[in-house]
Enzyme design. Structure first.
Site, PDB file in Angstrom:
ATOM      1  N   GLU A  92       0.836  -1.196   0.000  1.00 27.97           N
ATOM      2  CA  GLU A  92       0.000   0.000   0.000  1.00 27.97           C
ATOM      3  C   GLU A  92       0.869   1.244   0.000  1.00 27.97           C
ATOM      4  OE1 GLU A  92      -3.925  -1.471   2.575  1.00 27.97           O
ATOM      5  OE2 GLU A  92      -2.576   0.058   3.372  1.00 27.97           O
ATOM      6  N   CYS A  93       0.650   2.132  -0.932  1.00 25.26           N
ATOM      7  CA  CYS A  93       1.254   3.459  -0.950  1.00 25.26           C
ATOM      8  C   CYS A  93       2.775   3.396  -0.810  1.00 25.26           C
ATOM      9  CB  CYS A  93       0.629   4.328   0.145  1.00 25.26           C
ATOM     10  SG  CYS A  93       0.862   6.103  -0.118  1.00 25.26           S
ATOM     11  N   ALA A  94       3.318   3.556   0.382  1.00 28.10           N
ATOM     12  CA  ALA A  94       4.756   3.465   0.569  1.00 28.10           C
ATOM     13  C   ALA A  94       5.287   2.124   0.095  1.00 28.10           C
ATOM     14  CB  ALA A  94       5.110   3.679   2.036  1.00 28.10           C
TER      15      ALA A  94
END
Length: 474
Positions: free
Chosen positions: A341-343
């Protein structure tokens, strides 16, 4: 019926000081020898880190958008009663008291602090920034006390008070408003918590400095706030007609107890406690890996979860750990499930801000001046290790980075008519969308089942097994 003393710390708007007051309350009550259960309204990851330092137990989020209204009280009770019953619970609000999700699918005020306070039947302690006002504070508090009859405003804490005379003026004005003042905190520059592009610096990154900040907040609140009155207000909350959320009731365990590594450390501090609990309930053995420190995945790793955080701040160190990056690339090449997720997406990319990353995704990522922020109602584009095609989830975006290309061949999620988002090559699912799996428990069940099917590869480099440590007391 379950009785847990509780209150919600709210404010008329953002930046009034509610995080400082809430964290200070948690620390001060903990210093009294009370077991305090910390909670945060909304999708915020950073404030719960400070709450956890103050309480010595994980801070948990309460977000009706992410998990549904019916799960708020059960999730609250999970945190308040696990791993041991708390004497009192402190719930920090989000934005202004009545500010909620701005999404066309919900009514105004949905997922606001007031909404959650109503679902928890909890009294509200309003933190009011007293700077730059005098008698007008009474009109402000009167408005918040009467705007919604379903919200019980039980007291006020004045923040950023300039002097004894200023405090006396504010107290005299509020006496006519009929809302008791439970404390007054003076302006103190040293109470400011360092921040950057996405808000406060996470507690895990500041380590000793974060512990010192939490101790200072606790000391200030202990002397500036009537803790006995706060406890009396919390104890006035009625019992909740709900049972604690149990992850074991949500999923069916997979066989074989596959070992799933979860990225942590200073670069990956964003995650919901319920996600890990659901992985374990679904049959996984969850172990930690710190991409800044560990040179290899834990032995026998069958799957990997890389959540959110600030890899852009630690890009040089992440890139320098080439051994682990190669190990993750090899894990993906073997078909082991990976959820990012994201990072996590940034870390799996070919490069981040010009520095080599894991190369699992054929994408280049970089910091961007544009903040992407908001709730999303998403649909799975196709089958993946995380969700079947057509599965509907609710999540949120929160980043200042961009990906080139912004989407893979098929994408992961779709939430607008203009196109898909994310990447799903092989057994990898990578997206900017943050999810609390308590709102969609089948995600954890599907991912663990995929890891069990993939088996336990024997050629993963051995590394000492390290389990996540509980939050330390300040």
């Amino acid at each position: 019926m379950t009785a847990v003393p509780r209150l919600v710390v709210a404010a008329p708007s953002s930046n009034a000081g509610k995080t400082s007051v809430a964290t200070g309350l948690i620390a001060a009550l903990t210093a009294r020898g009370l077991a305090v259960s910390p909670h945060k309204v909304g999708p915020d990851y950073i404030d719960p880190g400070y709450h956890g330092l103050a309480a010595g137990r994980p801070g948990r989020n309460l977000d009706p958008w992410l998990v549904g209204e019916d799960r708020i009280a059960p999730l609250f009770l999970r945190g308040a009663l696990h791993p041991r019953p708390a004497d009192v619970a402190v719930v920090e609000g989000v934005m202004g008291l009545f500010d909620g999700a701005t999404h066309p699918s919900v009514e105004p005020g949905f997922a606001s602090t007031a909404h959650v306070a109503g679902l928890l039947r909890a009294p509200v302690l309003l933190v009011v920034d007293g700077s730059s006002q005098a008698r007008s504070v009474a009109a402000l508090v009167h408005g918040f006390a009467t705007f919604d009859p379903g919200v019980r405003l039980g007291g006020v804490v004045l923040n950023r008070v300039g002097s004894d005379r200023h405090e006396a003026i504010l107290r005299d004005a509020l006496a006519a408003a009929g809302v008791p003042v439970l404390g007054a905190v003076r302006r103190m520059e040293r109470l400011r918590t360092p921040s950057r592009h996405l808000g406060l610096i996470p507690a895990a990154e500041r380590s000793d400095a974060a512990v010192a900040t939490v101790r200072l907040l606790g000391d200030v609140v202990q002397h500036a706030v009537d803790l006995d009155a706060v406890l009396a207000l919390a104890r006035s909350a009625p019992p909740l007609d709900a049972a604690p959320w149990d992850p074991a009731d949500e999923v069916t365990p997979a066989p074989g107890r596959p070992r799933i590594a979860v990225a942590g450390g200073p670069a990956f501090t964003f995650g919901y406690a319920e996600n890990t609990e659901l992985l374990e309930a679904a049959g996984a053995e969850v172990v930690a890996v710190d991409p800044l420190r560990d040179e290899a995945l834990p032995p026998g790793t069958a799957g990997l979860v890389v959540g959110g955080g600030f890899p852009e701040v630690h890009a040089a160190e992440l890139s320098a750990n080439g051994t682990l990056r190669a190990g993750i690339a090899a894990l993906a090449a073997r078909g082991a499930p990976i959820a990012a997720e994201c990072a996590g997406l940034l870390y799996l990319a070919r490069e981040l801000d010009g520095r080599p990353m894991c190369g699992v995704l054929d994408v280049v990522t970089a910091m961007s001046p544009r903040l992407t922020l908001g709730y999303r109602e998403a649909v799975a584009v196709g089958d993946s290790v995380l969700a079947p095609a057509g599965a509907r989830v609710r999540g949120h975006e929160f980043h200042r980075t961009r990906a080139d290309p912004p989407v893979g061949r098929d994408g992961a999620w779709r939430w607008s008519p203009t196109g898909a988002e994310g990447f799903t090559p092989g057994s990898v699912h990578a997206s900017y969308l943050h999810l609390n799996w308590a709102g969609s428990p089948r995600l954890a069940e599907r991912f663990v089942a995929a890891c069990a099917t993939a088996g336990r590869p024997e050629d993963v480099r051995a590394a000492p097994l390290r389990v996540p440590e509980p939050a330390e007391r300040p």
